[in-house]
Design an enzyme around this catalytic site. Structure first.
Site, PDB file in Angstrom:
ATOM      1  N   ARG A   1      37.409  52.937  35.221  1.00 41.64           N
ATOM      2  CA  ARG A   1      37.922  52.189  34.055  1.00 41.64           C
ATOM      3  C   ARG A   1      38.289  53.102  32.889  1.00 41.64           C
ATOM      4  O   ARG A   1      38.120  52.723  31.723  1.00 41.64           O
ATOM      5  CB  ARG A   1      36.886  51.184  33.537  1.00 41.64           C
TER       6      ARG A   1
ATOM      7  N   ARG B   1      39.778  48.745  27.911  1.00 41.45           N
ATOM      8  CA  ARG B   1      39.809  48.226  26.535  1.00 41.45           C
ATOM      9  C   ARG B   1      39.135  49.095  25.493  1.00 41.45           C
ATOM     10  O   ARG B   1      39.304  48.869  24.302  1.00 41.45           O
ATOM     11  CB  ARG B   1      39.174  46.828  26.503  1.00 41.45           C
TER      12      ARG B   1
ATOM     13  N   ARG C   1      48.466  46.308  26.194  1.00 37.89           N
ATOM     14  CA  ARG C   1      48.241  45.047  26.883  1.00 37.89           C
ATOM     15  C   ARG C   1      48.560  43.838  26.000  1.00 37.89           C
ATOM     16  O   ARG C   1      49.093  42.843  26.483  1.00 37.89           O
ATOM     17  CB  ARG C   1      46.805  44.941  27.388  1.00 37.89           C
TER      18      ARG C   1
ATOM     19  N   ASP D   1      44.326  46.105  40.056  1.00 40.84           N
ATOM     20  CA  ASP D   1      43.074  45.343  40.126  1.00 40.84           C
ATOM     21  C   ASP D   1      42.735  45.087  41.590  1.00 40.84           C
ATOM     22  O   ASP D   1      43.631  44.994  42.430  1.00 40.84           O
ATOM     23  CB  ASP D   1      43.173  44.015  39.378  1.00 40.84           C
TER      24      ASP D   1
ATOM     25  N   TYR E   1      34.437  37.300  45.552  1.00 36.52           N
ATOM     26  CA  TYR E   1      35.264  36.568  44.570  1.00 36.52           C
ATOM     27  C   TYR E   1      35.944  35.367  45.218  1.00 36.52           C
ATOM     28  O   TYR E   1      36.054  34.301  44.604  1.00 36.52           O
ATOM     29  CB  TYR E   1      36.314  37.496  43.946  1.00 36.52           C
TER      30      TYR E   1
HETATM   31  O1  CP3 Z   1      41.023  52.637  34.785  1.00 31.49           O
HETATM   32  C1  CP3 Z   1      40.723  52.159  35.908  1.00 31.49           C
HETATM   33  O2  CP3 Z   1      39.592  52.227  36.426  1.00 31.49           O
HETATM   34  C2  CP3 Z   1      41.844  51.567  36.726  1.00 31.49           C
HETATM   35  C3  CP3 Z   1      42.045  50.192  36.681  1.00 31.49           C
HETATM   36  C4  CP3 Z   1      41.129  49.178  37.310  1.00 31.49           C
HETATM   37  C5  CP3 Z   1      41.094  47.847  36.843  1.00 31.49           C
HETATM   38  N1  CP3 Z   1      40.338  47.105  37.692  1.00 31.49           N
HETATM   39  C6  CP3 Z   1      41.814  47.348  35.662  1.00 31.49           C
HETATM   40  C7  CP3 Z   1      41.154  46.279  34.906  1.00 31.49           C
HETATM   41  C8  CP3 Z   1      40.302  49.249  38.433  1.00 31.49           C
HETATM   42  C9  CP3 Z   1      39.939  50.447  39.297  1.00 31.49           C
HETATM   43  C10 CP3 Z   1      39.815  47.923  38.664  1.00 31.49           C
HETATM   44  C11 CP3 Z   1      38.977  47.561  39.819  1.00 31.49           C
HETATM   45  C12 CP3 Z   1      38.174  46.339  39.741  1.00 31.49           C
HETATM   46  N2  CP3 Z   1      38.558  45.103  39.298  1.00 31.49           N
HETATM   47  C13 CP3 Z   1      36.857  46.229  40.229  1.00 31.49           C
HETATM   48  C14 CP3 Z   1      36.084  47.340  40.883  1.00 31.49           C
HETATM   49  C15 CP3 Z   1      35.525  48.227  39.844  1.00 31.49           C
HETATM   50  C16 CP3 Z   1      34.291  47.690  39.172  1.00 31.49           C
HETATM   51  O3  CP3 Z   1      34.360  47.469  37.958  1.00 31.49           O
HETATM   52  O4  CP3 Z   1      33.294  47.494  39.856  1.00 31.49           O
HETATM   53  C17 CP3 Z   1      36.431  44.910  40.038  1.00 31.49           C
HETATM   54  C18 CP3 Z   1      35.055  44.344  40.359  1.00 31.49           C
HETATM   55  C19 CP3 Z   1      37.507  44.199  39.448  1.00 31.49           C
HETATM   56  C20 CP3 Z   1      37.570  42.780  39.050  1.00 31.49           C
HETATM   57  C21 CP3 Z   1      37.718  42.712  37.579  1.00 31.49           C
HETATM   58  N3  CP3 Z   1      38.934  42.814  36.925  1.00 31.49           N
HETATM   59  C22 CP3 Z   1      36.705  42.643  36.604  1.00 31.49           C
HETATM   60  C23 CP3 Z   1      35.229  42.510  36.888  1.00 31.49           C
HETATM   61  C24 CP3 Z   1      37.335  42.688  35.351  1.00 31.49           C
HETATM   62  C25 CP3 Z   1      36.666  42.770  34.007  1.00 31.49           C
HETATM   63  C26 CP3 Z   1      36.657  41.546  33.231  1.00 31.49           C
HETATM   64  C27 CP3 Z   1      36.476  41.940  31.798  1.00 31.49           C
HETATM   65  O5  CP3 Z   1      37.421  41.689  31.026  1.00 31.49           O
HETATM   66  O6  CP3 Z   1      35.428  42.486  31.429  1.00 31.49           O
HETATM   67  C28 CP3 Z   1      38.713  42.789  35.571  1.00 31.49           C
HETATM   68  C29 CP3 Z   1      39.758  42.926  34.550  1.00 31.49           C
HETATM   69  C30 CP3 Z   1      40.239  44.317  34.382  1.00 31.49           C
HETATM   70  N4  CP3 Z   1      40.772  45.045  35.385  1.00 31.49           N
HETATM   71  C31 CP3 Z   1      40.259  45.070  33.201  1.00 31.49           C
HETATM   72  C32 CP3 Z   1      40.838  46.305  33.515  1.00 31.49           C
HETATM   73  C33 CP3 Z   1      41.129  47.474  32.608  1.00 31.49           C
HETATM   74  C34 CP3 Z   1      39.691  44.597  31.863  1.00 31.49           C
HETATM   75  C35 CP3 Z   1      40.549  44.777  30.706  1.00 31.49           C
HETATM   76  C36 CP3 Z   1      41.565  43.741  30.404  1.00 31.49           C
HETATM   77  O7  CP3 Z   1      41.275  42.525  30.449  1.00 31.49           O
HETATM   78  O8  CP3 Z   1      42.652  44.200  30.049  1.00 31.49           O
END
Ligand code: CP3
Length: 356
Positions: free
Chosen positions: A31, A35, A44, A80, A156
């Site tokens: 990540r 954010r 974003r 994602d 999920y």
């Molecule tokens: O910078 C990076 O790591 C690359 C981008 C990335 C994202 N998601 C973008 C994202 C990666 C590698 C992921 C993988 C992902 N997505 C995982 C595996 C990694 C982990 O955290 O265990 C999982 C479980 C997801 C599912 C998911 N998508 C979650 C749990 C969330 C967070 C919800 C939140 O807002 O807290 C997301 C949304 C997400 N995917 C964000 C980002 C940067 C959050 C920011 C936003 O809403 O813009």
């Protein structure tokens, strides 16, 4: 897009994944494009995160943002884990602060039939491949592609969103084994096709995120998950790129995860790095494992905890420095900038192995 990235290709991340000697311990953060970065929030704005993923110029830009701030040793594709299934007819939304939401979750064999491999890469995920191609022209560090692992994606699909106890997932797994294995077999095929396509488009390493698999006991892991994970890693072996396998809360699963066959295992902070590495075996690489919450503390505390991770890695070949999970939104970017500098400085080899 920027052209101010250094021109010479930095391969120390790939070398560490192969357990080769490195001039400094490589470091990147899960990540790292997220954010906590004001420039990410600006990019974003009100855009839906899946729309961001679907727009190659913007997804490439998001990938590059953290690299403009700090000399990270790898980039991770901005996407994602729900992208491939979202493009195969399953309705998925990603709610900020919540995560993926599936409004009509999978509860039966009939639901599982809603997801039919093969993933048609050019029809379903061409924008991911295009993002990778764009980044290939910009980057001077390796690009990591990724996928969710079958168990974590399945959780999920079955729970309909994030879960504390994974009760529906476990009820299906134990109550209808045939349907469970059918779903896992389909997801395994999807993940394999997806990662092979990313590698062919140019990613130089892949990470499989089995983020939530730590909810299982070792026997259920061995029976219901391991055969599928093993299949994925063996189906990628011929492509010769490093394969990283990550999960949270996996201390008791590490020996089994090693058997799944990745080159590097990613571990969280709940286990000391040297203990984790002993369980995995020192002939496999390790990635981790600073507690991401520590990065919200004053720098002096971050430094103490980061040096402890380096001491536990003890200069052995095959350590990739990372956090134990993703960067948290409240993290001061300066702390991560200083952390990259610290890892590089303290592991710089002056002609011989040395560590803090
Ligand atoms: O910078 C990076 O790591 C690359 C981008 C990335 C994202 N998601 C973008 C994202 C990666 C590698 C992921 C993988 C992902 N997505 C995982 C595996 C990694 C982990 O955290 O265990 C999982 C479980 C997801 C599912 C998911 N998508 C979650 C749990 C969330 C967070 C919800 C939140 O807002 O807290 C997301 C949304 C997400 N995917 C964000 C980002 C940067 C959050 C920011 C936003 O809403 O813009």
């Amino acid at each position: 897009m920027s052209t101010d990235l250094p021109a010479e290709f930095n391969d120390r991340f790939l070398r560490a994944c192969r357990l080769e000697p490195v001039d400094r311990t490589p470091v990147w953060f899960m990540r790292q494009a997220g954010r906590y970065l004001p420039e990410y929030r600006e990019l974003r704005k009100d855009r839906d995160i899946l729309d961001l993923c679907r727009t190659p110029e913007l997804a490439a830009e998001a990938t590059l943002l953290p690299l403009r701030r700090m000399p990270l040793d790898a980039a991770i594709l901005f996407s994602d884990i729900m992208v491939p299934v979202a493009e195969m007819g399953v309705e998925v939304r990603i709610e900020p602060g919540v995560g993926p939401i599936v409004d009509e979750p999978f509860r039966s064999a009939r639901d599982v039939a809603r997801l039919r491999p093969p993933l048609e890469v050019e029809a379903n995920v061409s924008y991911v491949l295009e993002t990778i191609r764009l980044l290939g022209k910009e980057l001077s560090v390796p690009l990591i592609g990724f996928s969710g692992a079958p168990f974590t994606i399945a959780s999920y699909l079955i729970e309909g969103g994030a879960s504390r106890n994974f009760e529906r997932t476990k009820a299906l797994m134990h109550g209808d084994r045939r349907t469970w294995h059918h779903l896992m077999t389909n997801l395994t095929a999807i993940v394999t096709t997806y990662l092979r396509a990313q590698i062919e488009a140019g990613v130089q390493a892949v990470q499989v995120f089995d983020s939530w698999v730590g909810t299982l006991d070792p026997t259920d892991y061995a029976h219901f998950v391991l055969p599928h994970s093993r299949e994925i890693f063996s189906a990628l072996a011929d492509l010769g790129v490093p394969r990283i396998h990550f999960g949270v809360g996996t201390a008791e699963l590490l020996g089994l995860m090693r058997d799944a066959g990745a080159d590097v295992i990613g571990v969280d902070w709940r286990i000391l790095l040297n203990d984790a590495w002993e369980r995995i075996g020192f002939d496999v690489g390790i990635q981790g494992n600073l507690d991401p919450a520590v990065c919200l503390a004053p720098w002096e505390a971050v430094e103490v905890k980061a040096l402890a991770v380096l001491r536990r890695a003890a200069g052995r070949p095959g350590h990739v420095f990372n956090l134990g999970h993703g960067v948290l939104p409240g993290t001061p970017p300066e702390n991560l900038e200083r952390l990259v500098a610290l890892v590089h400085e303290r592991t710089a080899k002056a002609g011989g192995a040395e560590w803090p």
